[in-house]
Design an enzyme around this catalytic site. Structure first.
Site, PDB file in Angstrom:
ATOM      1  N   ARG A  98       5.731  -7.520   7.405  1.00  0.00           N
ATOM      2  CA  ARG A  98       5.818  -7.118   8.824  1.00  0.00           C
ATOM      3  C   ARG A  98       5.653  -8.338   9.726  1.00  0.00           C
ATOM      4  O   ARG A  98       6.275  -8.439  10.767  1.00  0.00           O
ATOM      5  CB  ARG A  98       4.729  -6.099   9.168  1.00  0.00           C
ATOM      6  CG  ARG A  98       4.974  -4.723   8.601  1.00  0.00           C
ATOM      7  CD  ARG A  98       4.021  -3.730   9.236  1.00  0.00           C
ATOM      8  NE  ARG A  98       4.265  -3.583  10.664  1.00  0.00           N
ATOM      9  CZ  ARG A  98       3.390  -3.058  11.521  1.00  0.00           C
ATOM     10  NH1 ARG A  98       2.208  -2.642  11.109  1.00  0.00           N
ATOM     11  NH2 ARG A  98       3.688  -2.947  12.798  1.00  0.00           N
ATOM     12  N   ARG A 186      -1.266  -3.658 -18.377  1.00  0.00           N
ATOM     13  CA  ARG A 186      -0.231  -4.573 -17.900  1.00  0.00           C
ATOM     14  C   ARG A 186       0.134  -5.693 -18.869  1.00  0.00           C
ATOM     15  O   ARG A 186       1.053  -6.478 -18.582  1.00  0.00           O
ATOM     16  CB  ARG A 186      -0.646  -5.162 -16.545  1.00  0.00           C
ATOM     17  CG  ARG A 186      -0.927  -4.121 -15.467  1.00  0.00           C
ATOM     18  CD  ARG A 186       0.259  -3.207 -15.212  1.00  0.00           C
ATOM     19  NE  ARG A 186      -0.024  -2.233 -14.138  1.00  0.00           N
ATOM     20  CZ  ARG A 186       0.857  -1.375 -13.682  1.00  0.00           C
ATOM     21  NH1 ARG A 186       2.080  -1.328 -14.186  1.00  0.00           N
ATOM     22  NH2 ARG A 186       0.532  -0.508 -12.725  1.00  0.00           N
TER      23      ARG A 186
END
Ligand SMILES: Cc1cc2nc3c(=O)[nH]c(=O)nc-3n(C[C@H](O)[C@H](O)[C@H](O)COP(=O)(O)OP(=O)(O)OC[C@H]3O[C@@H](n4cnc5c(N)ncnc54)[C@H](O)[C@@H]3O)c2cc1C
Length: 217
Positions: A98, A186
């Site tokens: 952003r 992971r």
């Protein structure tokens, strides 16, 4: 030209929590853990490793939560960070699409793919067809993003055209119990190649710095 990143994702351990009186992480866990047995007087130079091993063997995993680790990941993709933040028992701060201008366009490619292979046929306006590579598509993507920024679109608006592979940076803090969980999921064969590679490298690094806790992984 968009910069293509292959096998570049990396980690940097920023902090491993230890005691204020110079205790290493195992000694901190031992100090906290021996509250249960009121047996701190039995602490000596070798007892921490024995204690933590015993706690692990008995499955008292909550005691491992007394120490934590903060890690920064660099040159990973937005896809990587999206997977990482699914782990809820952790604190995160990540690069904002952003507020940060991503015109320095850097994109992660799968390690077994050729960025220059012309694979995909595109239909151009007017009926012409061209074959483009990953590199060329990212160059077009970069032009589009930069064009929107020059047209005064804010980063938070122009980001709608960013690819999932766009480079990201993220910092995570989690306790050792949660790190064990993250490593199990992971580094497993089912994990995505990017997070698996980066987490496997981190796990090797951590094992070298903190004995016992991660030895079985
Ligand atoms: C190979 C792989 C493929 C995946 N594919 C998908 C997919 O297709 N779509 C998708 O949406 N996600 C997917 N995920 C993400 C996955 O579903 C989990 O969101 C992610 O792995 C986080 O794991 P977790 O919830 O076990 O643990 P964490 O959030 O890390 O929490 C750790 C542990 O704490 C406990 N815990 C945390 N929060 C709660 C709670 N609210 N209530 C009870 N216990 C809690 C649980 O025991 C949990 O295992 C995938 C993950 C992997 C590893």
């Amino acid at each position: 030209m968009a910069k293509i990143l292959k096998d570049q994702g990396s980690h940097r351990i920023l902090a491993i929590m230890a005691g204020l009186n110079g205790e290493n992480p195992l000694q901190l866990i031992e100090l906290a853990g021996k509250t249960a047995y009121q047996s701190r007087e039995k602490i000596d130079n070798e007892s921490a490793a024995r204690f933590v091993q015993m706690i692990k063997n008995r499955g008292h995993k909550s005691v491992l939560e007394h120490s934590s680790m903060t890690v920064e990941f660099n040159d990973v993709s937005r896809g990587f960070t999206h997977e990482l933040v699914r782990h809820r028992l952790a604190a995160y701060t990540q690069e904002s699409t952003r507020y940060v201008d991503e015109s320095d366009f850097r994109v992660v490619i799968p390690p077994d793919k050729d960025k220059d292979e012309k694979l995909v046929e595109l239909d151009l306006v007017g009926g012409e067809k061209i074959k483009v590579s990953f590199q060329e598509w990212m160059d077009l993507n970069e032009q589009m993003y930069r064009g929107l920024r020059q047209a005064k679109w804010k980063p938070e608006d122009a980001r709608q055209v960013l690819p999932t592979g766009i480079k990201a940076q993220i910092v995570i803090t989690a306790n050792f119990r949660e790190w064990r969980h993250v490593f199990k999921l992971r580094t497993a064969p089912a994990a995505h190649w990017e997070i698996r590679r980066v987490m496997t490298n981190l796990l090797k690094d951590v094992k070298g710095r903190v004995p016992i806790i991660f030895d079985d992984l």
